[in-house]
Design an enzyme around this catalytic site. Structure first.
Site, PDB file in Angstrom:
ATOM      1  N   HIS A  55      42.853  38.824  51.867  1.00 25.08           N
ATOM      2  CA  HIS A  55      41.416  38.986  52.667  1.00 25.08           C
ATOM      3  C   HIS A  55      41.463  38.498  54.111  1.00 25.08           C
ATOM      4  O   HIS A  55      41.791  37.334  54.371  1.00 25.08           O
ATOM      5  CB  HIS A  55      40.538  37.926  52.056  1.00 25.08           C
ATOM      6  CG  HIS A  55      38.779  38.412  52.357  1.00 25.08           C
ATOM      7  ND1 HIS A  55      38.264  39.444  52.035  1.00 25.08           N
ATOM      8  CD2 HIS A  55      38.198  37.778  53.307  1.00 25.08           C
ATOM      9  CE1 HIS A  55      37.014  39.508  52.625  1.00 25.08           C
ATOM     10  NE2 HIS A  55      37.143  38.786  53.131  1.00 25.08           N
ATOM     11  N   ASP A  57      39.054  39.045  58.025  1.00 31.90           N
ATOM     12  CA  ASP A  57      37.912  39.633  58.371  1.00 31.90           C
ATOM     13  C   ASP A  57      38.123  40.041  59.722  1.00 31.90           C
ATOM     14  O   ASP A  57      36.960  39.730  60.785  1.00 31.90           O
ATOM     15  CB  ASP A  57      36.659  38.806  58.235  1.00 31.90           C
ATOM     16  CG  ASP A  57      35.957  38.741  56.838  1.00 31.90           C
ATOM     17  OD1 ASP A  57      35.599  40.010  56.495  1.00 31.90           O
ATOM     18  OD2 ASP A  57      36.047  37.962  56.317  1.00 31.90           O
ATOM     19  N   GLU A 157      33.743  44.702  51.446  1.00 34.85           N
ATOM     20  CA  GLU A 157      33.083  43.240  50.853  1.00 34.85           C
ATOM     21  C   GLU A 157      31.389  43.161  50.793  1.00 34.85           C
ATOM     22  O   GLU A 157      31.010  42.797  51.624  1.00 34.85           O
ATOM     23  CB  GLU A 157      33.591  42.183  52.002  1.00 34.85           C
ATOM     24  CG  GLU A 157      33.436  40.909  51.332  1.00 34.85           C
ATOM     25  CD  GLU A 157      33.869  39.715  52.418  1.00 34.85           C
ATOM     26  OE1 GLU A 157      34.216  40.142  53.480  1.00 34.85           O
ATOM     27  OE2 GLU A 157      34.119  38.487  51.990  1.00 34.85           O
ATOM     28  N   HIS A 230      32.876  36.146  45.542  1.00 35.00           N
ATOM     29  CA  HIS A 230      31.480  36.170  46.087  1.00 35.00           C
ATOM     30  C   HIS A 230      30.364  36.522  44.772  1.00 35.00           C
ATOM     31  O   HIS A 230      29.328  36.387  44.969  1.00 35.00           O
ATOM     32  CB  HIS A 230      31.543  37.346  46.978  1.00 35.00           C
ATOM     33  CG  HIS A 230      31.693  36.583  48.301  1.00 35.00           C
ATOM     34  ND1 HIS A 230      31.033  35.610  48.869  1.00 35.00           N
ATOM     35  CD2 HIS A 230      32.869  37.108  49.112  1.00 35.00           C
ATOM     36  CE1 HIS A 230      31.648  35.473  50.091  1.00 35.00           C
ATOM     37  NE2 HIS A 230      32.826  36.375  50.197  1.00 35.00           N
ATOM     38  N   HIS A 251      39.574  36.367  47.686  1.00 33.56           N
ATOM     39  CA  HIS A 251      39.632  34.895  48.389  1.00 33.56           C
ATOM     40  C   HIS A 251      38.812  34.025  47.809  1.00 33.56           C
ATOM     41  O   HIS A 251      37.704  33.822  48.290  1.00 33.56           O
ATOM     42  CB  HIS A 251      39.181  35.444  49.859  1.00 33.56           C
ATOM     43  CG  HIS A 251      37.918  36.070  50.017  1.00 33.56           C
ATOM     44  ND1 HIS A 251      37.499  37.118  49.366  1.00 33.56           N
ATOM     45  CD2 HIS A 251      36.824  35.628  51.076  1.00 33.56           C
ATOM     46  CE1 HIS A 251      36.569  37.441  49.848  1.00 33.56           C
ATOM     47  NE2 HIS A 251      36.091  36.626  50.633  1.00 33.56           N
TER      48      HIS A 251
HETATM   49 ZN    ZN Z   1      34.137  36.438  51.935  1.00 33.57          ZN
END
Ligand code: ZN
Ligand code: NAG
Ligand code: NAG
Ligand code: NAG
Ligand code: NAG
Length: 436
Positions: A55, A57, A157, A230, A251
């Protein structure tokens, strides 16, 4: 990456091979005293088994800081972020799952457009730079290492990106998406988030609805990896029970070590092991120590604990760089992964276990997801649709037969045929403008 290898004195380089035995003995003794030998061992190991990270971003930062204008930056060296090509190479990161993330506020608005734009920026990044290679299969991922490329995998995501549409999910697959986290910090109409930040779509005892199950089944059929980072634990449990293919937490860390709701409790780890899935440990300090500060030793505690519960064959690494601000001392950016591997070596993790954690576990899971896809190849694309009352979405255009007897009420104005007429007019006008 042989060019870079020269910067680390390799145990197998010809200089050492030709050295006299006693010199080697003395130098390795010095190595133990100075700590050099461990570093060398780590770099040799990571050269052979470079990291596949779950992961990152960076795409979000490209939007926030540069409005996705790639032409304005050089990805070899990007300031104010923790990820660029130079540091990925220095950290032996050979493959990166790049998240295409759009904020939950876009749910029921323009989440699909924003997701497309994030996919576009990752695809551009990974095709315009020679150092990167966009990969969409386990075989391409393996080959990219031999070609000395940094492989890019695209992962969505947050399930809000598909706007409760299986056709949208399939089109994202066509664009190269190979993993999707079912939620971010908002519930979707069909799955539940670990976060209580948004109160939309709250439900009780139905953490994966009938449509949610259809999403998981369609991801299994397509060969898209289900990501449970999540999601709520109930949703995770329901998915672990329902998925035909292994799943990942791309993650997340250990709840036993730091009791944050983003982390995974041991009872879920046991289910994950039965599923043959993978937990890729998140390095964000707040998930590691439950504080803003952490160190490498705190991170290694998560690895030790998860190994003791489900074994090294179920563990990977999902750094979460660019998705969070606080990272442990010594792990501040993507070039620092070797320091973590060194700590684990010092804690008596074997090279075999570390090779698993660095890449072999992920490759195994990805290959198994592809195998399940192949087994399901006789299944037709799912035509399951979410019931309209489950999506409280005023932007959703619903096609209805014309109703000549009366004008649509004002609240329906943009939903009915008049709305379509307006849309068609706008499209015509804009195309004529473009032609001029
Ligand atoms: Zn995240
Ligand atoms: C990256 O750019 C900065 C200036 O923006 C420069 O100081 C630094 O040396 C560069 N690093 C590399 C590895 O090129
Ligand atoms: C919902 O689940 C909780 C436990 O998580 C249980 O206590 C409760 O009785 C359930 N409610 C319904 C309506 O099934
Ligand atoms: C798991 O799935 C079976 C049916 O396949 C169902 O009976 C059971 O209740 C499910 N368990 C959980 C925890 O969802
Ligand atoms: C890491 O932090 C912990 C506190 O969480 C502390 O006890 C330990 O000594 C630190 N280790 C190092 C190597 O700094």
């Amino acid at each position: 990456m042989p060019a870079r290898r020269k910067t680390f004195k390799s145990a197998s380089s010809s200089f050492w091979m030709k050295s006299l035995g006693h010199l080697v003995a003395i130098s390795s003794l010095c190595g133990i005293i100075s700590g050099y030998s461990d570093r060398e061992r780590v770099h040799d190991l990571m050269y052979k088994y470079p990291l596949i990270d779950g992961h990152n971003d960076l795409a979000l930062q490209l939007r926030i800081r540069h409005n996705n204008r790639l032409s304005q930056i050089d990805l070899h060296n990007v300031s104010k972020v923790a990820t660029d090509i130079t540091r990925l190479q220095a950290g032996h990161v050979q493959a990166q799952m790049f998240a295409v993330y759009v904020m939950c506020g876009a749910q029921e608005k323009d989440a699909v457009r924003l997701t497309l734009e994030q996919i576009d920026v990752v695809r551009r990044m990974c095709t315009e730079y020679q150092d990167f290679q966009l990969v969409t299969s386990a075989q391409e991922l393996r080959n990219s290492k031999d070609r000395q490329k940094i492989a890019c995998l695209i992962s969505i995501e947050g399930g809000h990106s598909i706007d409760s549409s299986l056709p949208a999910l399939r089109m994202f697959y066509q664009l190269g998406v190979r993993s999707m986290a079912l939620t971010h910090t908002c519930n979707t109409p069909w799955a539940e988030s670990s976060s209580k930040l948004y109160n939309v779509y709250q439900r009780r005892n139905n953490s994966l609805t009938t449509f949610g199950k259809a999403v998981v089944e369609e991801m299994n059929r397509l060969g898209m990896i289900v990501d449970l980072s999540h999601t709520s634990w109930d949703t995770a449990l329901a998915v672990l029970n329902h998925s035909k293919a292994p799943v990942i937490f791309s993650h997340s860390s250990s709840f036993s070590i730091c009791d944050h709701s983003r982390n995974v409790p041991d009872r879920l780890l046991h289910e994950l092991k039965k599923n043959r899935g993978l937990i890729m440990v998140n390095l964000h300090s707040n998930f590691i120590s439950c504080r803003n500060e952490a160190n490498i030793s705190n991170v290694a505690d998560h690895f030790d604990h998860i190994k003791s519960v489900i074994g090294a064959e179920s563990i990977g690494i999902g750094g979460d760089f660019e998705g969070a601000v606080n990272f442990p001392r010594g792990l501040e950016d993507v070039s620092k992964y070797p320091a973590l591997i060194q700590e684990l070596l010092q804690r008596n993790w074997t090279e075999y276990e570390l090779a698993d954690v660095l890449r072999r576990n992920f490759l195994r899971v990805f290959e198994e997801v592809e195998r399940v896809r192949d087994q399901l190849s006789a299944n037709r694309p799912s035509e399951v649709q979410i019931p309209l009352e489950k999506v409280q979405n005023s932007c959703r255009l619903v096609l209805r037969p014309p109703n000549p007897k009366g004008l649509p009420s004002s609240s329906q104005a943009l939903h009915g045929p008049k709305g379509l007429l307006i849309l068609a007019t706008v499209l015509l006008l804009s195309s004529s403008i473009m032609i001029e």
